[in-house]
Enzyme design. Structure first.
Site, PDB file in Angstrom:
ATOM      1  N   HIS A 212      19.659  72.233  41.349  1.00  0.00           N
ATOM      2  CA  HIS A 212      19.867  73.659  41.609  1.00  0.00           C
ATOM      3  C   HIS A 212      19.069  74.083  42.831  1.00  0.00           C
ATOM      4  O   HIS A 212      18.289  73.303  43.379  1.00  0.00           O
ATOM      5  CB  HIS A 212      19.536  74.506  40.385  1.00  0.00           C
ATOM      6  CG  HIS A 212      18.118  74.451  39.914  1.00  0.00           C
ATOM      7  ND1 HIS A 212      17.528  73.303  39.429  1.00  0.00           N
ATOM      8  CD2 HIS A 212      17.152  75.417  39.833  1.00  0.00           C
ATOM      9  CE1 HIS A 212      16.285  73.560  39.061  1.00  0.00           C
ATOM     10  NE2 HIS A 212      16.029  74.840  39.306  1.00  0.00           N
TER      11      HIS A 212
ATOM     12  N   HIS B 223      16.646  76.303  43.516  1.00  0.00           N
ATOM     13  CA  HIS B 223      15.272  76.787  43.551  1.00  0.00           C
ATOM     14  C   HIS B 223      14.410  75.893  44.439  1.00  0.00           C
ATOM     15  O   HIS B 223      14.588  74.671  44.479  1.00  0.00           O
ATOM     16  CB  HIS B 223      14.693  76.863  42.143  1.00  0.00           C
ATOM     17  CG  HIS B 223      15.247  78.006  41.338  1.00  0.00           C
ATOM     18  ND1 HIS B 223      15.092  78.108  39.979  1.00  0.00           N
ATOM     19  CD2 HIS B 223      15.963  79.109  41.715  1.00  0.00           C
ATOM     20  CE1 HIS B 223      15.694  79.218  39.541  1.00  0.00           C
ATOM     21  NE2 HIS B 223      16.220  79.834  40.580  1.00  0.00           N
TER      22      HIS B 223
ATOM     23  N   ASP C  70      11.498  74.619  44.392  1.00  0.00           N
ATOM     24  CA  ASP C  70      10.734  73.486  43.875  1.00  0.00           C
ATOM     25  C   ASP C  70      11.630  72.316  43.478  1.00  0.00           C
ATOM     26  O   ASP C  70      11.130  71.281  43.024  1.00  0.00           O
ATOM     27  CB  ASP C  70       9.835  73.913  42.710  1.00  0.00           C
ATOM     28  CG  ASP C  70      10.592  74.538  41.548  1.00  0.00           C
ATOM     29  OD1 ASP C  70      11.619  75.192  41.784  1.00  0.00           O
ATOM     30  OD2 ASP C  70      10.139  74.382  40.392  1.00  0.00           O
ATOM     31  N   HIS C  71      12.927  72.450  43.700  1.00  0.00           N
ATOM     32  CA  HIS C  71      13.870  71.355  43.476  1.00  0.00           C
ATOM     33  C   HIS C  71      14.618  70.991  44.756  1.00  0.00           C
ATOM     34  O   HIS C  71      14.783  69.817  45.069  1.00  0.00           O
ATOM     35  CB  HIS C  71      14.858  71.722  42.365  1.00  0.00           C
ATOM     36  CG  HIS C  71      14.202  71.902  41.038  1.00  0.00           C
ATOM     37  ND1 HIS C  71      14.169  70.919  40.073  1.00  0.00           N
ATOM     38  CD2 HIS C  71      13.506  72.955  40.527  1.00  0.00           C
ATOM     39  CE1 HIS C  71      13.493  71.355  39.021  1.00  0.00           C
ATOM     40  NE2 HIS C  71      13.081  72.592  39.274  1.00  0.00           N
TER      41      HIS C  71
ATOM     42  N   HIS D 250      20.434  78.832  33.852  1.00  0.00           N
ATOM     43  CA  HIS D 250      19.185  78.968  34.610  1.00  0.00           C
ATOM     44  C   HIS D 250      19.507  79.447  36.020  1.00  0.00           C
ATOM     45  O   HIS D 250      18.891  80.384  36.529  1.00  0.00           O
ATOM     46  CB  HIS D 250      18.453  77.636  34.628  1.00  0.00           C
ATOM     47  CG  HIS D 250      17.137  77.670  35.334  1.00  0.00           C
ATOM     48  ND1 HIS D 250      16.035  78.322  34.820  1.00  0.00           N
ATOM     49  CD2 HIS D 250      16.741  77.133  36.523  1.00  0.00           C
ATOM     50  CE1 HIS D 250      15.021  78.188  35.662  1.00  0.00           C
ATOM     51  NE2 HIS D 250      15.426  77.475  36.697  1.00  0.00           N
TER      52      HIS D 250
ATOM     53  N   ASP E  73      16.436  72.077  35.373  1.00  0.00           N
ATOM     54  CA  ASP E  73      15.818  73.125  34.564  1.00  0.00           C
ATOM     55  C   ASP E  73      16.765  73.660  33.492  1.00  0.00           C
ATOM     56  O   ASP E  73      16.620  74.800  33.044  1.00  0.00           O
ATOM     57  CB  ASP E  73      15.344  74.273  35.459  1.00  0.00           C
ATOM     58  CG  ASP E  73      14.095  73.911  36.252  1.00  0.00           C
ATOM     59  OD1 ASP E  73      13.614  72.764  36.124  1.00  0.00           O
ATOM     60  OD2 ASP E  73      13.600  74.770  37.005  1.00  0.00           O
TER      61      ASP E  73
ATOM     62  N   HIS F  33      10.590  69.295  34.817  1.00  0.00           N
ATOM     63  CA  HIS F  33       9.187  69.719  34.752  1.00  0.00           C
ATOM     64  C   HIS F  33       8.473  69.079  33.573  1.00  0.00           C
ATOM     65  O   HIS F  33       9.088  68.736  32.557  1.00  0.00           O
ATOM     66  CB  HIS F  33       9.087  71.245  34.593  1.00  0.00           C
ATOM     67  CG  HIS F  33       9.510  72.015  35.792  1.00  0.00           C
ATOM     68  ND1 HIS F  33       8.640  72.357  36.810  1.00  0.00           N
ATOM     69  CD2 HIS F  33      10.721  72.530  36.137  1.00  0.00           C
ATOM     70  CE1 HIS F  33       9.300  73.061  37.731  1.00  0.00           C
ATOM     71  NE2 HIS F  33      10.565  73.168  37.349  1.00  0.00           N
TER      72      HIS F  33
END
EC number: 3.1.2.6
Length: 308
Positions: free
Chosen positions: A102, A104, A106-107, A158, A182, A221
């Site tokens: 996805h 975001h 941090d990905h 998400h 996530d 995570h």
């Protein structure tokens, strides 16, 4: 399985992890104090498919997926590109593919840098907000990484464009793997930022939940301890939760990942996978899976984590 080395010895890291655990500090806080270098890599070797678990940032995971027959590899969510390049070189594999769950940061935040470090990469994802995207995919799209099959599974909630990647070896006896970003965590699920409880029910129970029970689950995570503490709150009489929590605390205390789990395991201790169970519905005060999902997610978002 082969576990890489951290910067501290086993006893020192165990002592630090135990101290953090006594104070109710999760793996993300250990990452803040010690940084990613003290979270150990893990190589999961099931046969033709190897998965190198690469800790990133404070609690993220990247995954190097290797086809041992062709020495071709894919990387899932390469937020720290240089670490990915170094891992590929260590294994002597050719990195060809980026699988982005996805958009975001941090990905997907490392995509642009990685395509500069490694030319010719194919970058897959289900959302136009993903950086450096070359191949937009949809539900049930398929691709190859060497001799490995990759099936793309849309799991919107998400984020609206979230994709999980189901990887298998055709004709092989080794268990398949699913990279869930996530959407599904060990004993938990992602927040409903762009979706609904109905969508998460479909994602967990109808899309992911119908995969083979022995499918290895690689999530985005390291949230396992806190997820299990909440699961224990929902089902205090569930022995599987207590056993998994004790195991996860031991892993955390020595810096080792708690991934992968399996889908079969998730159905025994993950409250979001268990919303059809009477014990979870009774806790939520609901009688159907969707309203139970909504209630349990709302409670989790406000849950004050115990310090044990």
């Amino acid at each position: 399985m082969v576990v890489g080395r951290g910067l501290l010895g086993r006893r020192s890291l165990a002592a630090l992890g135990a101290a953090c655990a006594r104070r109710g500090l999760g793996p993300a806080l250990l990452g803040v104090f010690c940084h990613t270098d003290l979270r150990k890599n893990l190589t999961v070797d099931e046969g033709t498919m190897k998965v190198e678990v690469l800790p990133a940032l404070t609690d993220n995971y990247m995954y190097l997926v290797i086809d041992d027959e062709t020495k071709e590899a894919a990387i899932v969510d390469p937020v720290q590109p240089q670490k990915v390049v170094d891992a590929a070189r260590k294994h002597g594999v050719k990195l060809t593919t980026v699988l982005t769950t996805h958009h975001h940061w941090d990905h997907a935040g490392g995509n642009e840098k990685l395509v500069k470090l490694e030319s010719g990469l194919k970058v897959y994802g289900g959302d136009d907000r993903i950086g450096a995207l070359t191949h937009k995919i949809t539900h049930l799209s398929t691709l190859q990484v060497g001799s490995l099959n990759v099936k793309c599974l849309a799991t919107p909630c998400h984020t609206s464009g979230h994709i999980c990647y189901f990887v298998s070896k055709p004709g092989g006896s080794e268990p398949p793997a699913v990279f869930t970003g996530d959407t599904l965590f060990v004993a938990g699920c992602g927040k409903f930022y762009e979706g609904t409880a109905d969508e998460m029910c479909k994602a967990l129970l109808e899309v992911l939940g119908r995969l083979p029970p022995d499918t290895r689950v690689y999530c985005g995570h390291e949230y396992t301890i806190n997820n299990l503490k909440f699961a224990r709150h929902v089902e205090p009489g569930n022995a599987a939760i207590r056993e998994k929590l004790a195991w996860a605390k031991e892993k955390y205390s020595i810096g080792e990942p708690t991934v992968p789990s399996t889908l079969a395991e998730e159905f025994t201790y993950n409250p979001f996978m268990r919303v059809r169970e009477k014990t979870v519905q009774q806790h939520a005060g609901e009688t159907d899976p969707v309203t139970t999902m909504r209630a349990v997610r709302r409670e989790k978002d406000q849950f004050k984590m115990p310090r044990d």
